[in-house]
Design an enzyme around this catalytic site. Structure first.
Site, PDB file in Angstrom:
ATOM      1  N   HIS A   1       0.842  -1.203   0.000  1.00  0.00           N
ATOM      2  CA  HIS A   1       0.000   0.000   0.000  1.00  0.00           C
ATOM      3  C   HIS A   1       0.874   1.249   0.000  1.00  0.00           C
ATOM      4  O   HIS A   1       0.669   2.170  -0.814  1.00  0.00           O
ATOM      5  CB  HIS A   1      -0.912  -0.027   1.242  1.00  0.00           C
ATOM      6  CG  HIS A   1      -1.803   1.170   1.368  1.00  0.00           C
ATOM      7  ND1 HIS A   1      -3.163   1.107   1.153  1.00  0.00           N
ATOM      8  CD2 HIS A   1      -1.537   2.464   1.697  1.00  0.00           C
ATOM      9  CE1 HIS A   1      -3.695   2.306   1.333  1.00  0.00           C
ATOM     10  NE2 HIS A   1      -2.727   3.150   1.681  1.00  0.00           N
ATOM     11  N   GLU A   2       1.851   1.277   0.897  1.00  0.00           N
ATOM     12  CA  GLU A   2       2.711   2.459   0.996  1.00  0.00           C
ATOM     13  C   GLU A   2       3.634   2.583  -0.218  1.00  0.00           C
ATOM     14  O   GLU A   2       3.905   3.694  -0.686  1.00  0.00           O
ATOM     15  CB  GLU A   2       3.525   2.414   2.296  1.00  0.00           C
ATOM     16  CG  GLU A   2       2.677   2.371   3.567  1.00  0.00           C
ATOM     17  CD  GLU A   2       1.624   3.478   3.644  1.00  0.00           C
ATOM     18  OE1 GLU A   2       1.853   4.574   3.078  1.00  0.00           O
ATOM     19  OE2 GLU A   2       0.559   3.259   4.251  1.00  0.00           O
TER      20      GLU A   2
ATOM     21  N   GLU B   1      -5.701   6.895  -2.028  1.00  0.00           N
ATOM     22  CA  GLU B   1      -5.873   5.851  -1.021  1.00  0.00           C
ATOM     23  C   GLU B   1      -6.583   4.623  -1.584  1.00  0.00           C
ATOM     24  O   GLU B   1      -6.224   3.491  -1.268  1.00  0.00           O
ATOM     25  CB  GLU B   1      -6.627   6.409   0.191  1.00  0.00           C
ATOM     26  CG  GLU B   1      -5.904   7.541   0.910  1.00  0.00           C
ATOM     27  CD  GLU B   1      -4.516   7.137   1.382  1.00  0.00           C
ATOM     28  OE1 GLU B   1      -4.255   5.933   1.587  1.00  0.00           O
ATOM     29  OE2 GLU B   1      -3.666   8.035   1.542  1.00  0.00           O
TER      30      GLU B   1
ATOM     31  N   HIS C   1       2.113   4.391  -3.197  1.00  0.00           N
ATOM     32  CA  HIS C   1       2.042   5.852  -3.139  1.00  0.00           C
ATOM     33  C   HIS C   1       3.229   6.519  -3.839  1.00  0.00           C
ATOM     34  O   HIS C   1       3.181   7.725  -4.101  1.00  0.00           O
ATOM     35  CB  HIS C   1       1.960   6.319  -1.684  1.00  0.00           C
ATOM     36  CG  HIS C   1       0.600   6.161  -1.085  1.00  0.00           C
ATOM     37  ND1 HIS C   1      -0.552   6.555  -1.726  1.00  0.00           N
ATOM     38  CD2 HIS C   1       0.201   5.655   0.120  1.00  0.00           C
ATOM     39  CE1 HIS C   1      -1.598   6.296  -0.954  1.00  0.00           C
ATOM     40  NE2 HIS C   1      -1.170   5.747   0.161  1.00  0.00           N
TER      41      HIS C   1
END
Length: 351
Positions: A10-11, A33, A14
Site C-alpha cells: 500500500h505504501e 488511497e 504511493h
C-alpha cells in the site's frame, strides 16, 4: 503476514499514486488511497509466494468491505469523490467510503475494462503526468481510451460510470427471482437508502451450485442501471440447487438470496468447498438478518447447523461475531439468555 505485506505494498504504491503523480486538490484524495488499497491486494494476488502460505488476498479485500457497506448505509454517507473546501475538511474524509468503497469501484472498473487494458491505461496516465498534478477526469480519460464494451448492458462510456459511482452516494441491493429449472433470471435492483436512489451498472459473476455444494457453472452478467434486469441462463449440466450473485466479489453491492438458494445455503453452506465463497454466502445471510428478512433464531440455527463442519478460522471468527450481533442487537431481551446458552453449548462441544 498478509496484513504486513498489504501495508508495505500500500505504501509503496504511493510512490506512483501520490508522489510520481499528485492530485491537484484534496477532493481527489480518495484516488490515492483507494488505488493503494486495491493495487496492494492485486499485487499480492499475482505474486507466486513459495516460501510462506498466506490467505487469499481478495478474500481479505472482501472482508474489509464490511466497513464500507456499513458506512454507505448510514445517513452520513457521501460520494467517493466529494467536495473539499479546505485542508481542515480533508481530515474528515479518511473513512470507509474513501478507502474501501473507492477501492471496490476500482476493482469493478478493472473487471469492466479487463486487466490488460486497465494496466495500459494506468501506465499511459503515469507516463504523461509524471511529476505533475492531475484531476480525476485525467485518470478517467486514459482508461476510456482502452474501454471497449463487449456486452450490450455495459455503460456506454466511463463518464456515465464516473458520475454514478464516484459522484453519487449510496449502496445498491440485488434480489434474484429464481426457481430451479428456470431458463431466465430476473434480478431486481434497489437502493439501500431512499435518499440515495441511484441505480447503477454492476459487472458480476453468478455461480450455480449442486446439492453437494459443488460449483457446476459460473456465468458473467451485467446489471442494467434500471430496476429490473432479465438474462437468459446458460445450460448447466446437473441439477442446480442454488445460485449466488456476485460470485468472486467483482461488484460493490449488497447480495440477496432467492427463496430456494436461501433454504439451501442456511442448511448446507458448509458443503461449499471454497472459503471465499462461503464468506460471501455468510455475509448475505447476515445482511438478511440485519435488514429484518431473517430472524435471529433462524440465523443461529444456520450457525449451529454449519459450525462443526467449518474448517476456516477466519470464517469461524466472522460467523461467531455475526452470531453475537444476532443475539445482542436483533433478539428480544427475554430470549437472549436462551440463545447465548445455546451458542455456548454448541461452541463448547467443538472444543
Amino acid at each position: 503476514k498478509l496484513t504486513r505485506a498489504k501495508i508495505i505494498l500500500h505504501e509503496l504504491s504511493h510512490h506512483w499514486f501520490g508522489d510520481l503523480v499528485t492530485m491537484k486538490w484534496w477532493n481527489d484524495l480518495w484516488l490515492n488511497e483507494s488505488f493503494a488499497d486495491f493495487i496492494s491486494h492485486l499485487c499480492l494476488d499475482n505474486i507466486d509466494i513459495k516460501t510462506t502460505k498466506m490467505e487469499d488476498p481478495f478474500h481479505m479485500f472482501f472482508l474489509n468491505k464490511g466497513w464500507a457497506y456499513r458506512e454507505d448505509q448510514l445517513e452520513s454517507t457521501h460520494p467517493i469523490a466529494t467536495d473539499v473546501s479546505n485542508t481542515e475538511e480533508a481530515e474528515n474524509i479518511f473513512d470507509g467510503i474513501t478507502y474501501t468503497k473507492g477501492a471496490s469501484t476500482l476493482k469493478q472498473l478493472l473487471c469492466l475494462i479487463g486487466k490488460e487494458n486497465f494496466s495500459k491505461g494506468v501506465s499511459n496516465y503515469f507516463n504523461e503526468f509524471a511529476w505533475k498534478n492531475t484531476t480525476l477526469p485525467d485518470f478517467i480519460k486514459h482508461l476510456e481510451a482502452y474501454y471497449k464494451p463487449n456486452n450490450p448492458n455495459y455503460p456506454s462510456s466511463l463518464k456515465t460510470w464516473q458520475e454514478d459511482w464516484l459522484q453519487k452516494a449510496g449502496l445498491n441491493e440485488c434480489y434474484p427471482e429464481w426457481k430451479p429449472k428456470s431458463t431466465t433470471l430476473k434480478i431486481r435492483q434497489t437502493a439501500s437508502l431512499q435518499e440515495y436512489e441511484t441505480l447503477r451498472f454492476h459487472k458480476m459473476k453468478m455461480a450455480f451450485f449442486s446439492k453437494n455444494g459443488e460449483i457446476l457453472k459460473v456465468h458473467d452478467l451485467v446489471l442494467n442501471n434500471t430496476k429490473y434486469t432479465t438474462i437468459d441462463l446458460p445450460k448447466v449440466e446437473g441439477e442446480v440447487a442454488a445460485i449466488l450473485l456476485n460470485y468472486q466479489d467483482e461488484a460493490f453491492i449488497k447480495v440477496r438470496l432467492d427463496t430456494s438458494s436461501f433454504d439451501f445455503f442456511r442448511k448446507h453452506v458448509s458443503k461449499v468447498k471454497d472459503e471465499f465463497t462461503r464468506s460471501i454466502i455468510w455475509r448475505a445471510l447476515y445482511d438478511m438478518l440485519r435488514d429484518g428478512e431473517f430472524t435471529s433464531i433462524g440465523f443461529l440455527d444456520a450457525v449451529c447447523d454449519n459450525l462443526a463442519e467449518e474448517p476456516s478460522d477466519i470464517i469461524l471468527g466472522m460467523v461467531l461475531n455475526y452470531a453475537k450481533q444476532a443475539v445482542d442487537e436483533f433478539t428480544p431481551k427475554k430470549l437472549r439468555h436462551y440463545l447465548n446458552h445455546r451458542m455456548f453449548d454448541v461452541v463448547y462441544r467443538q472444543l
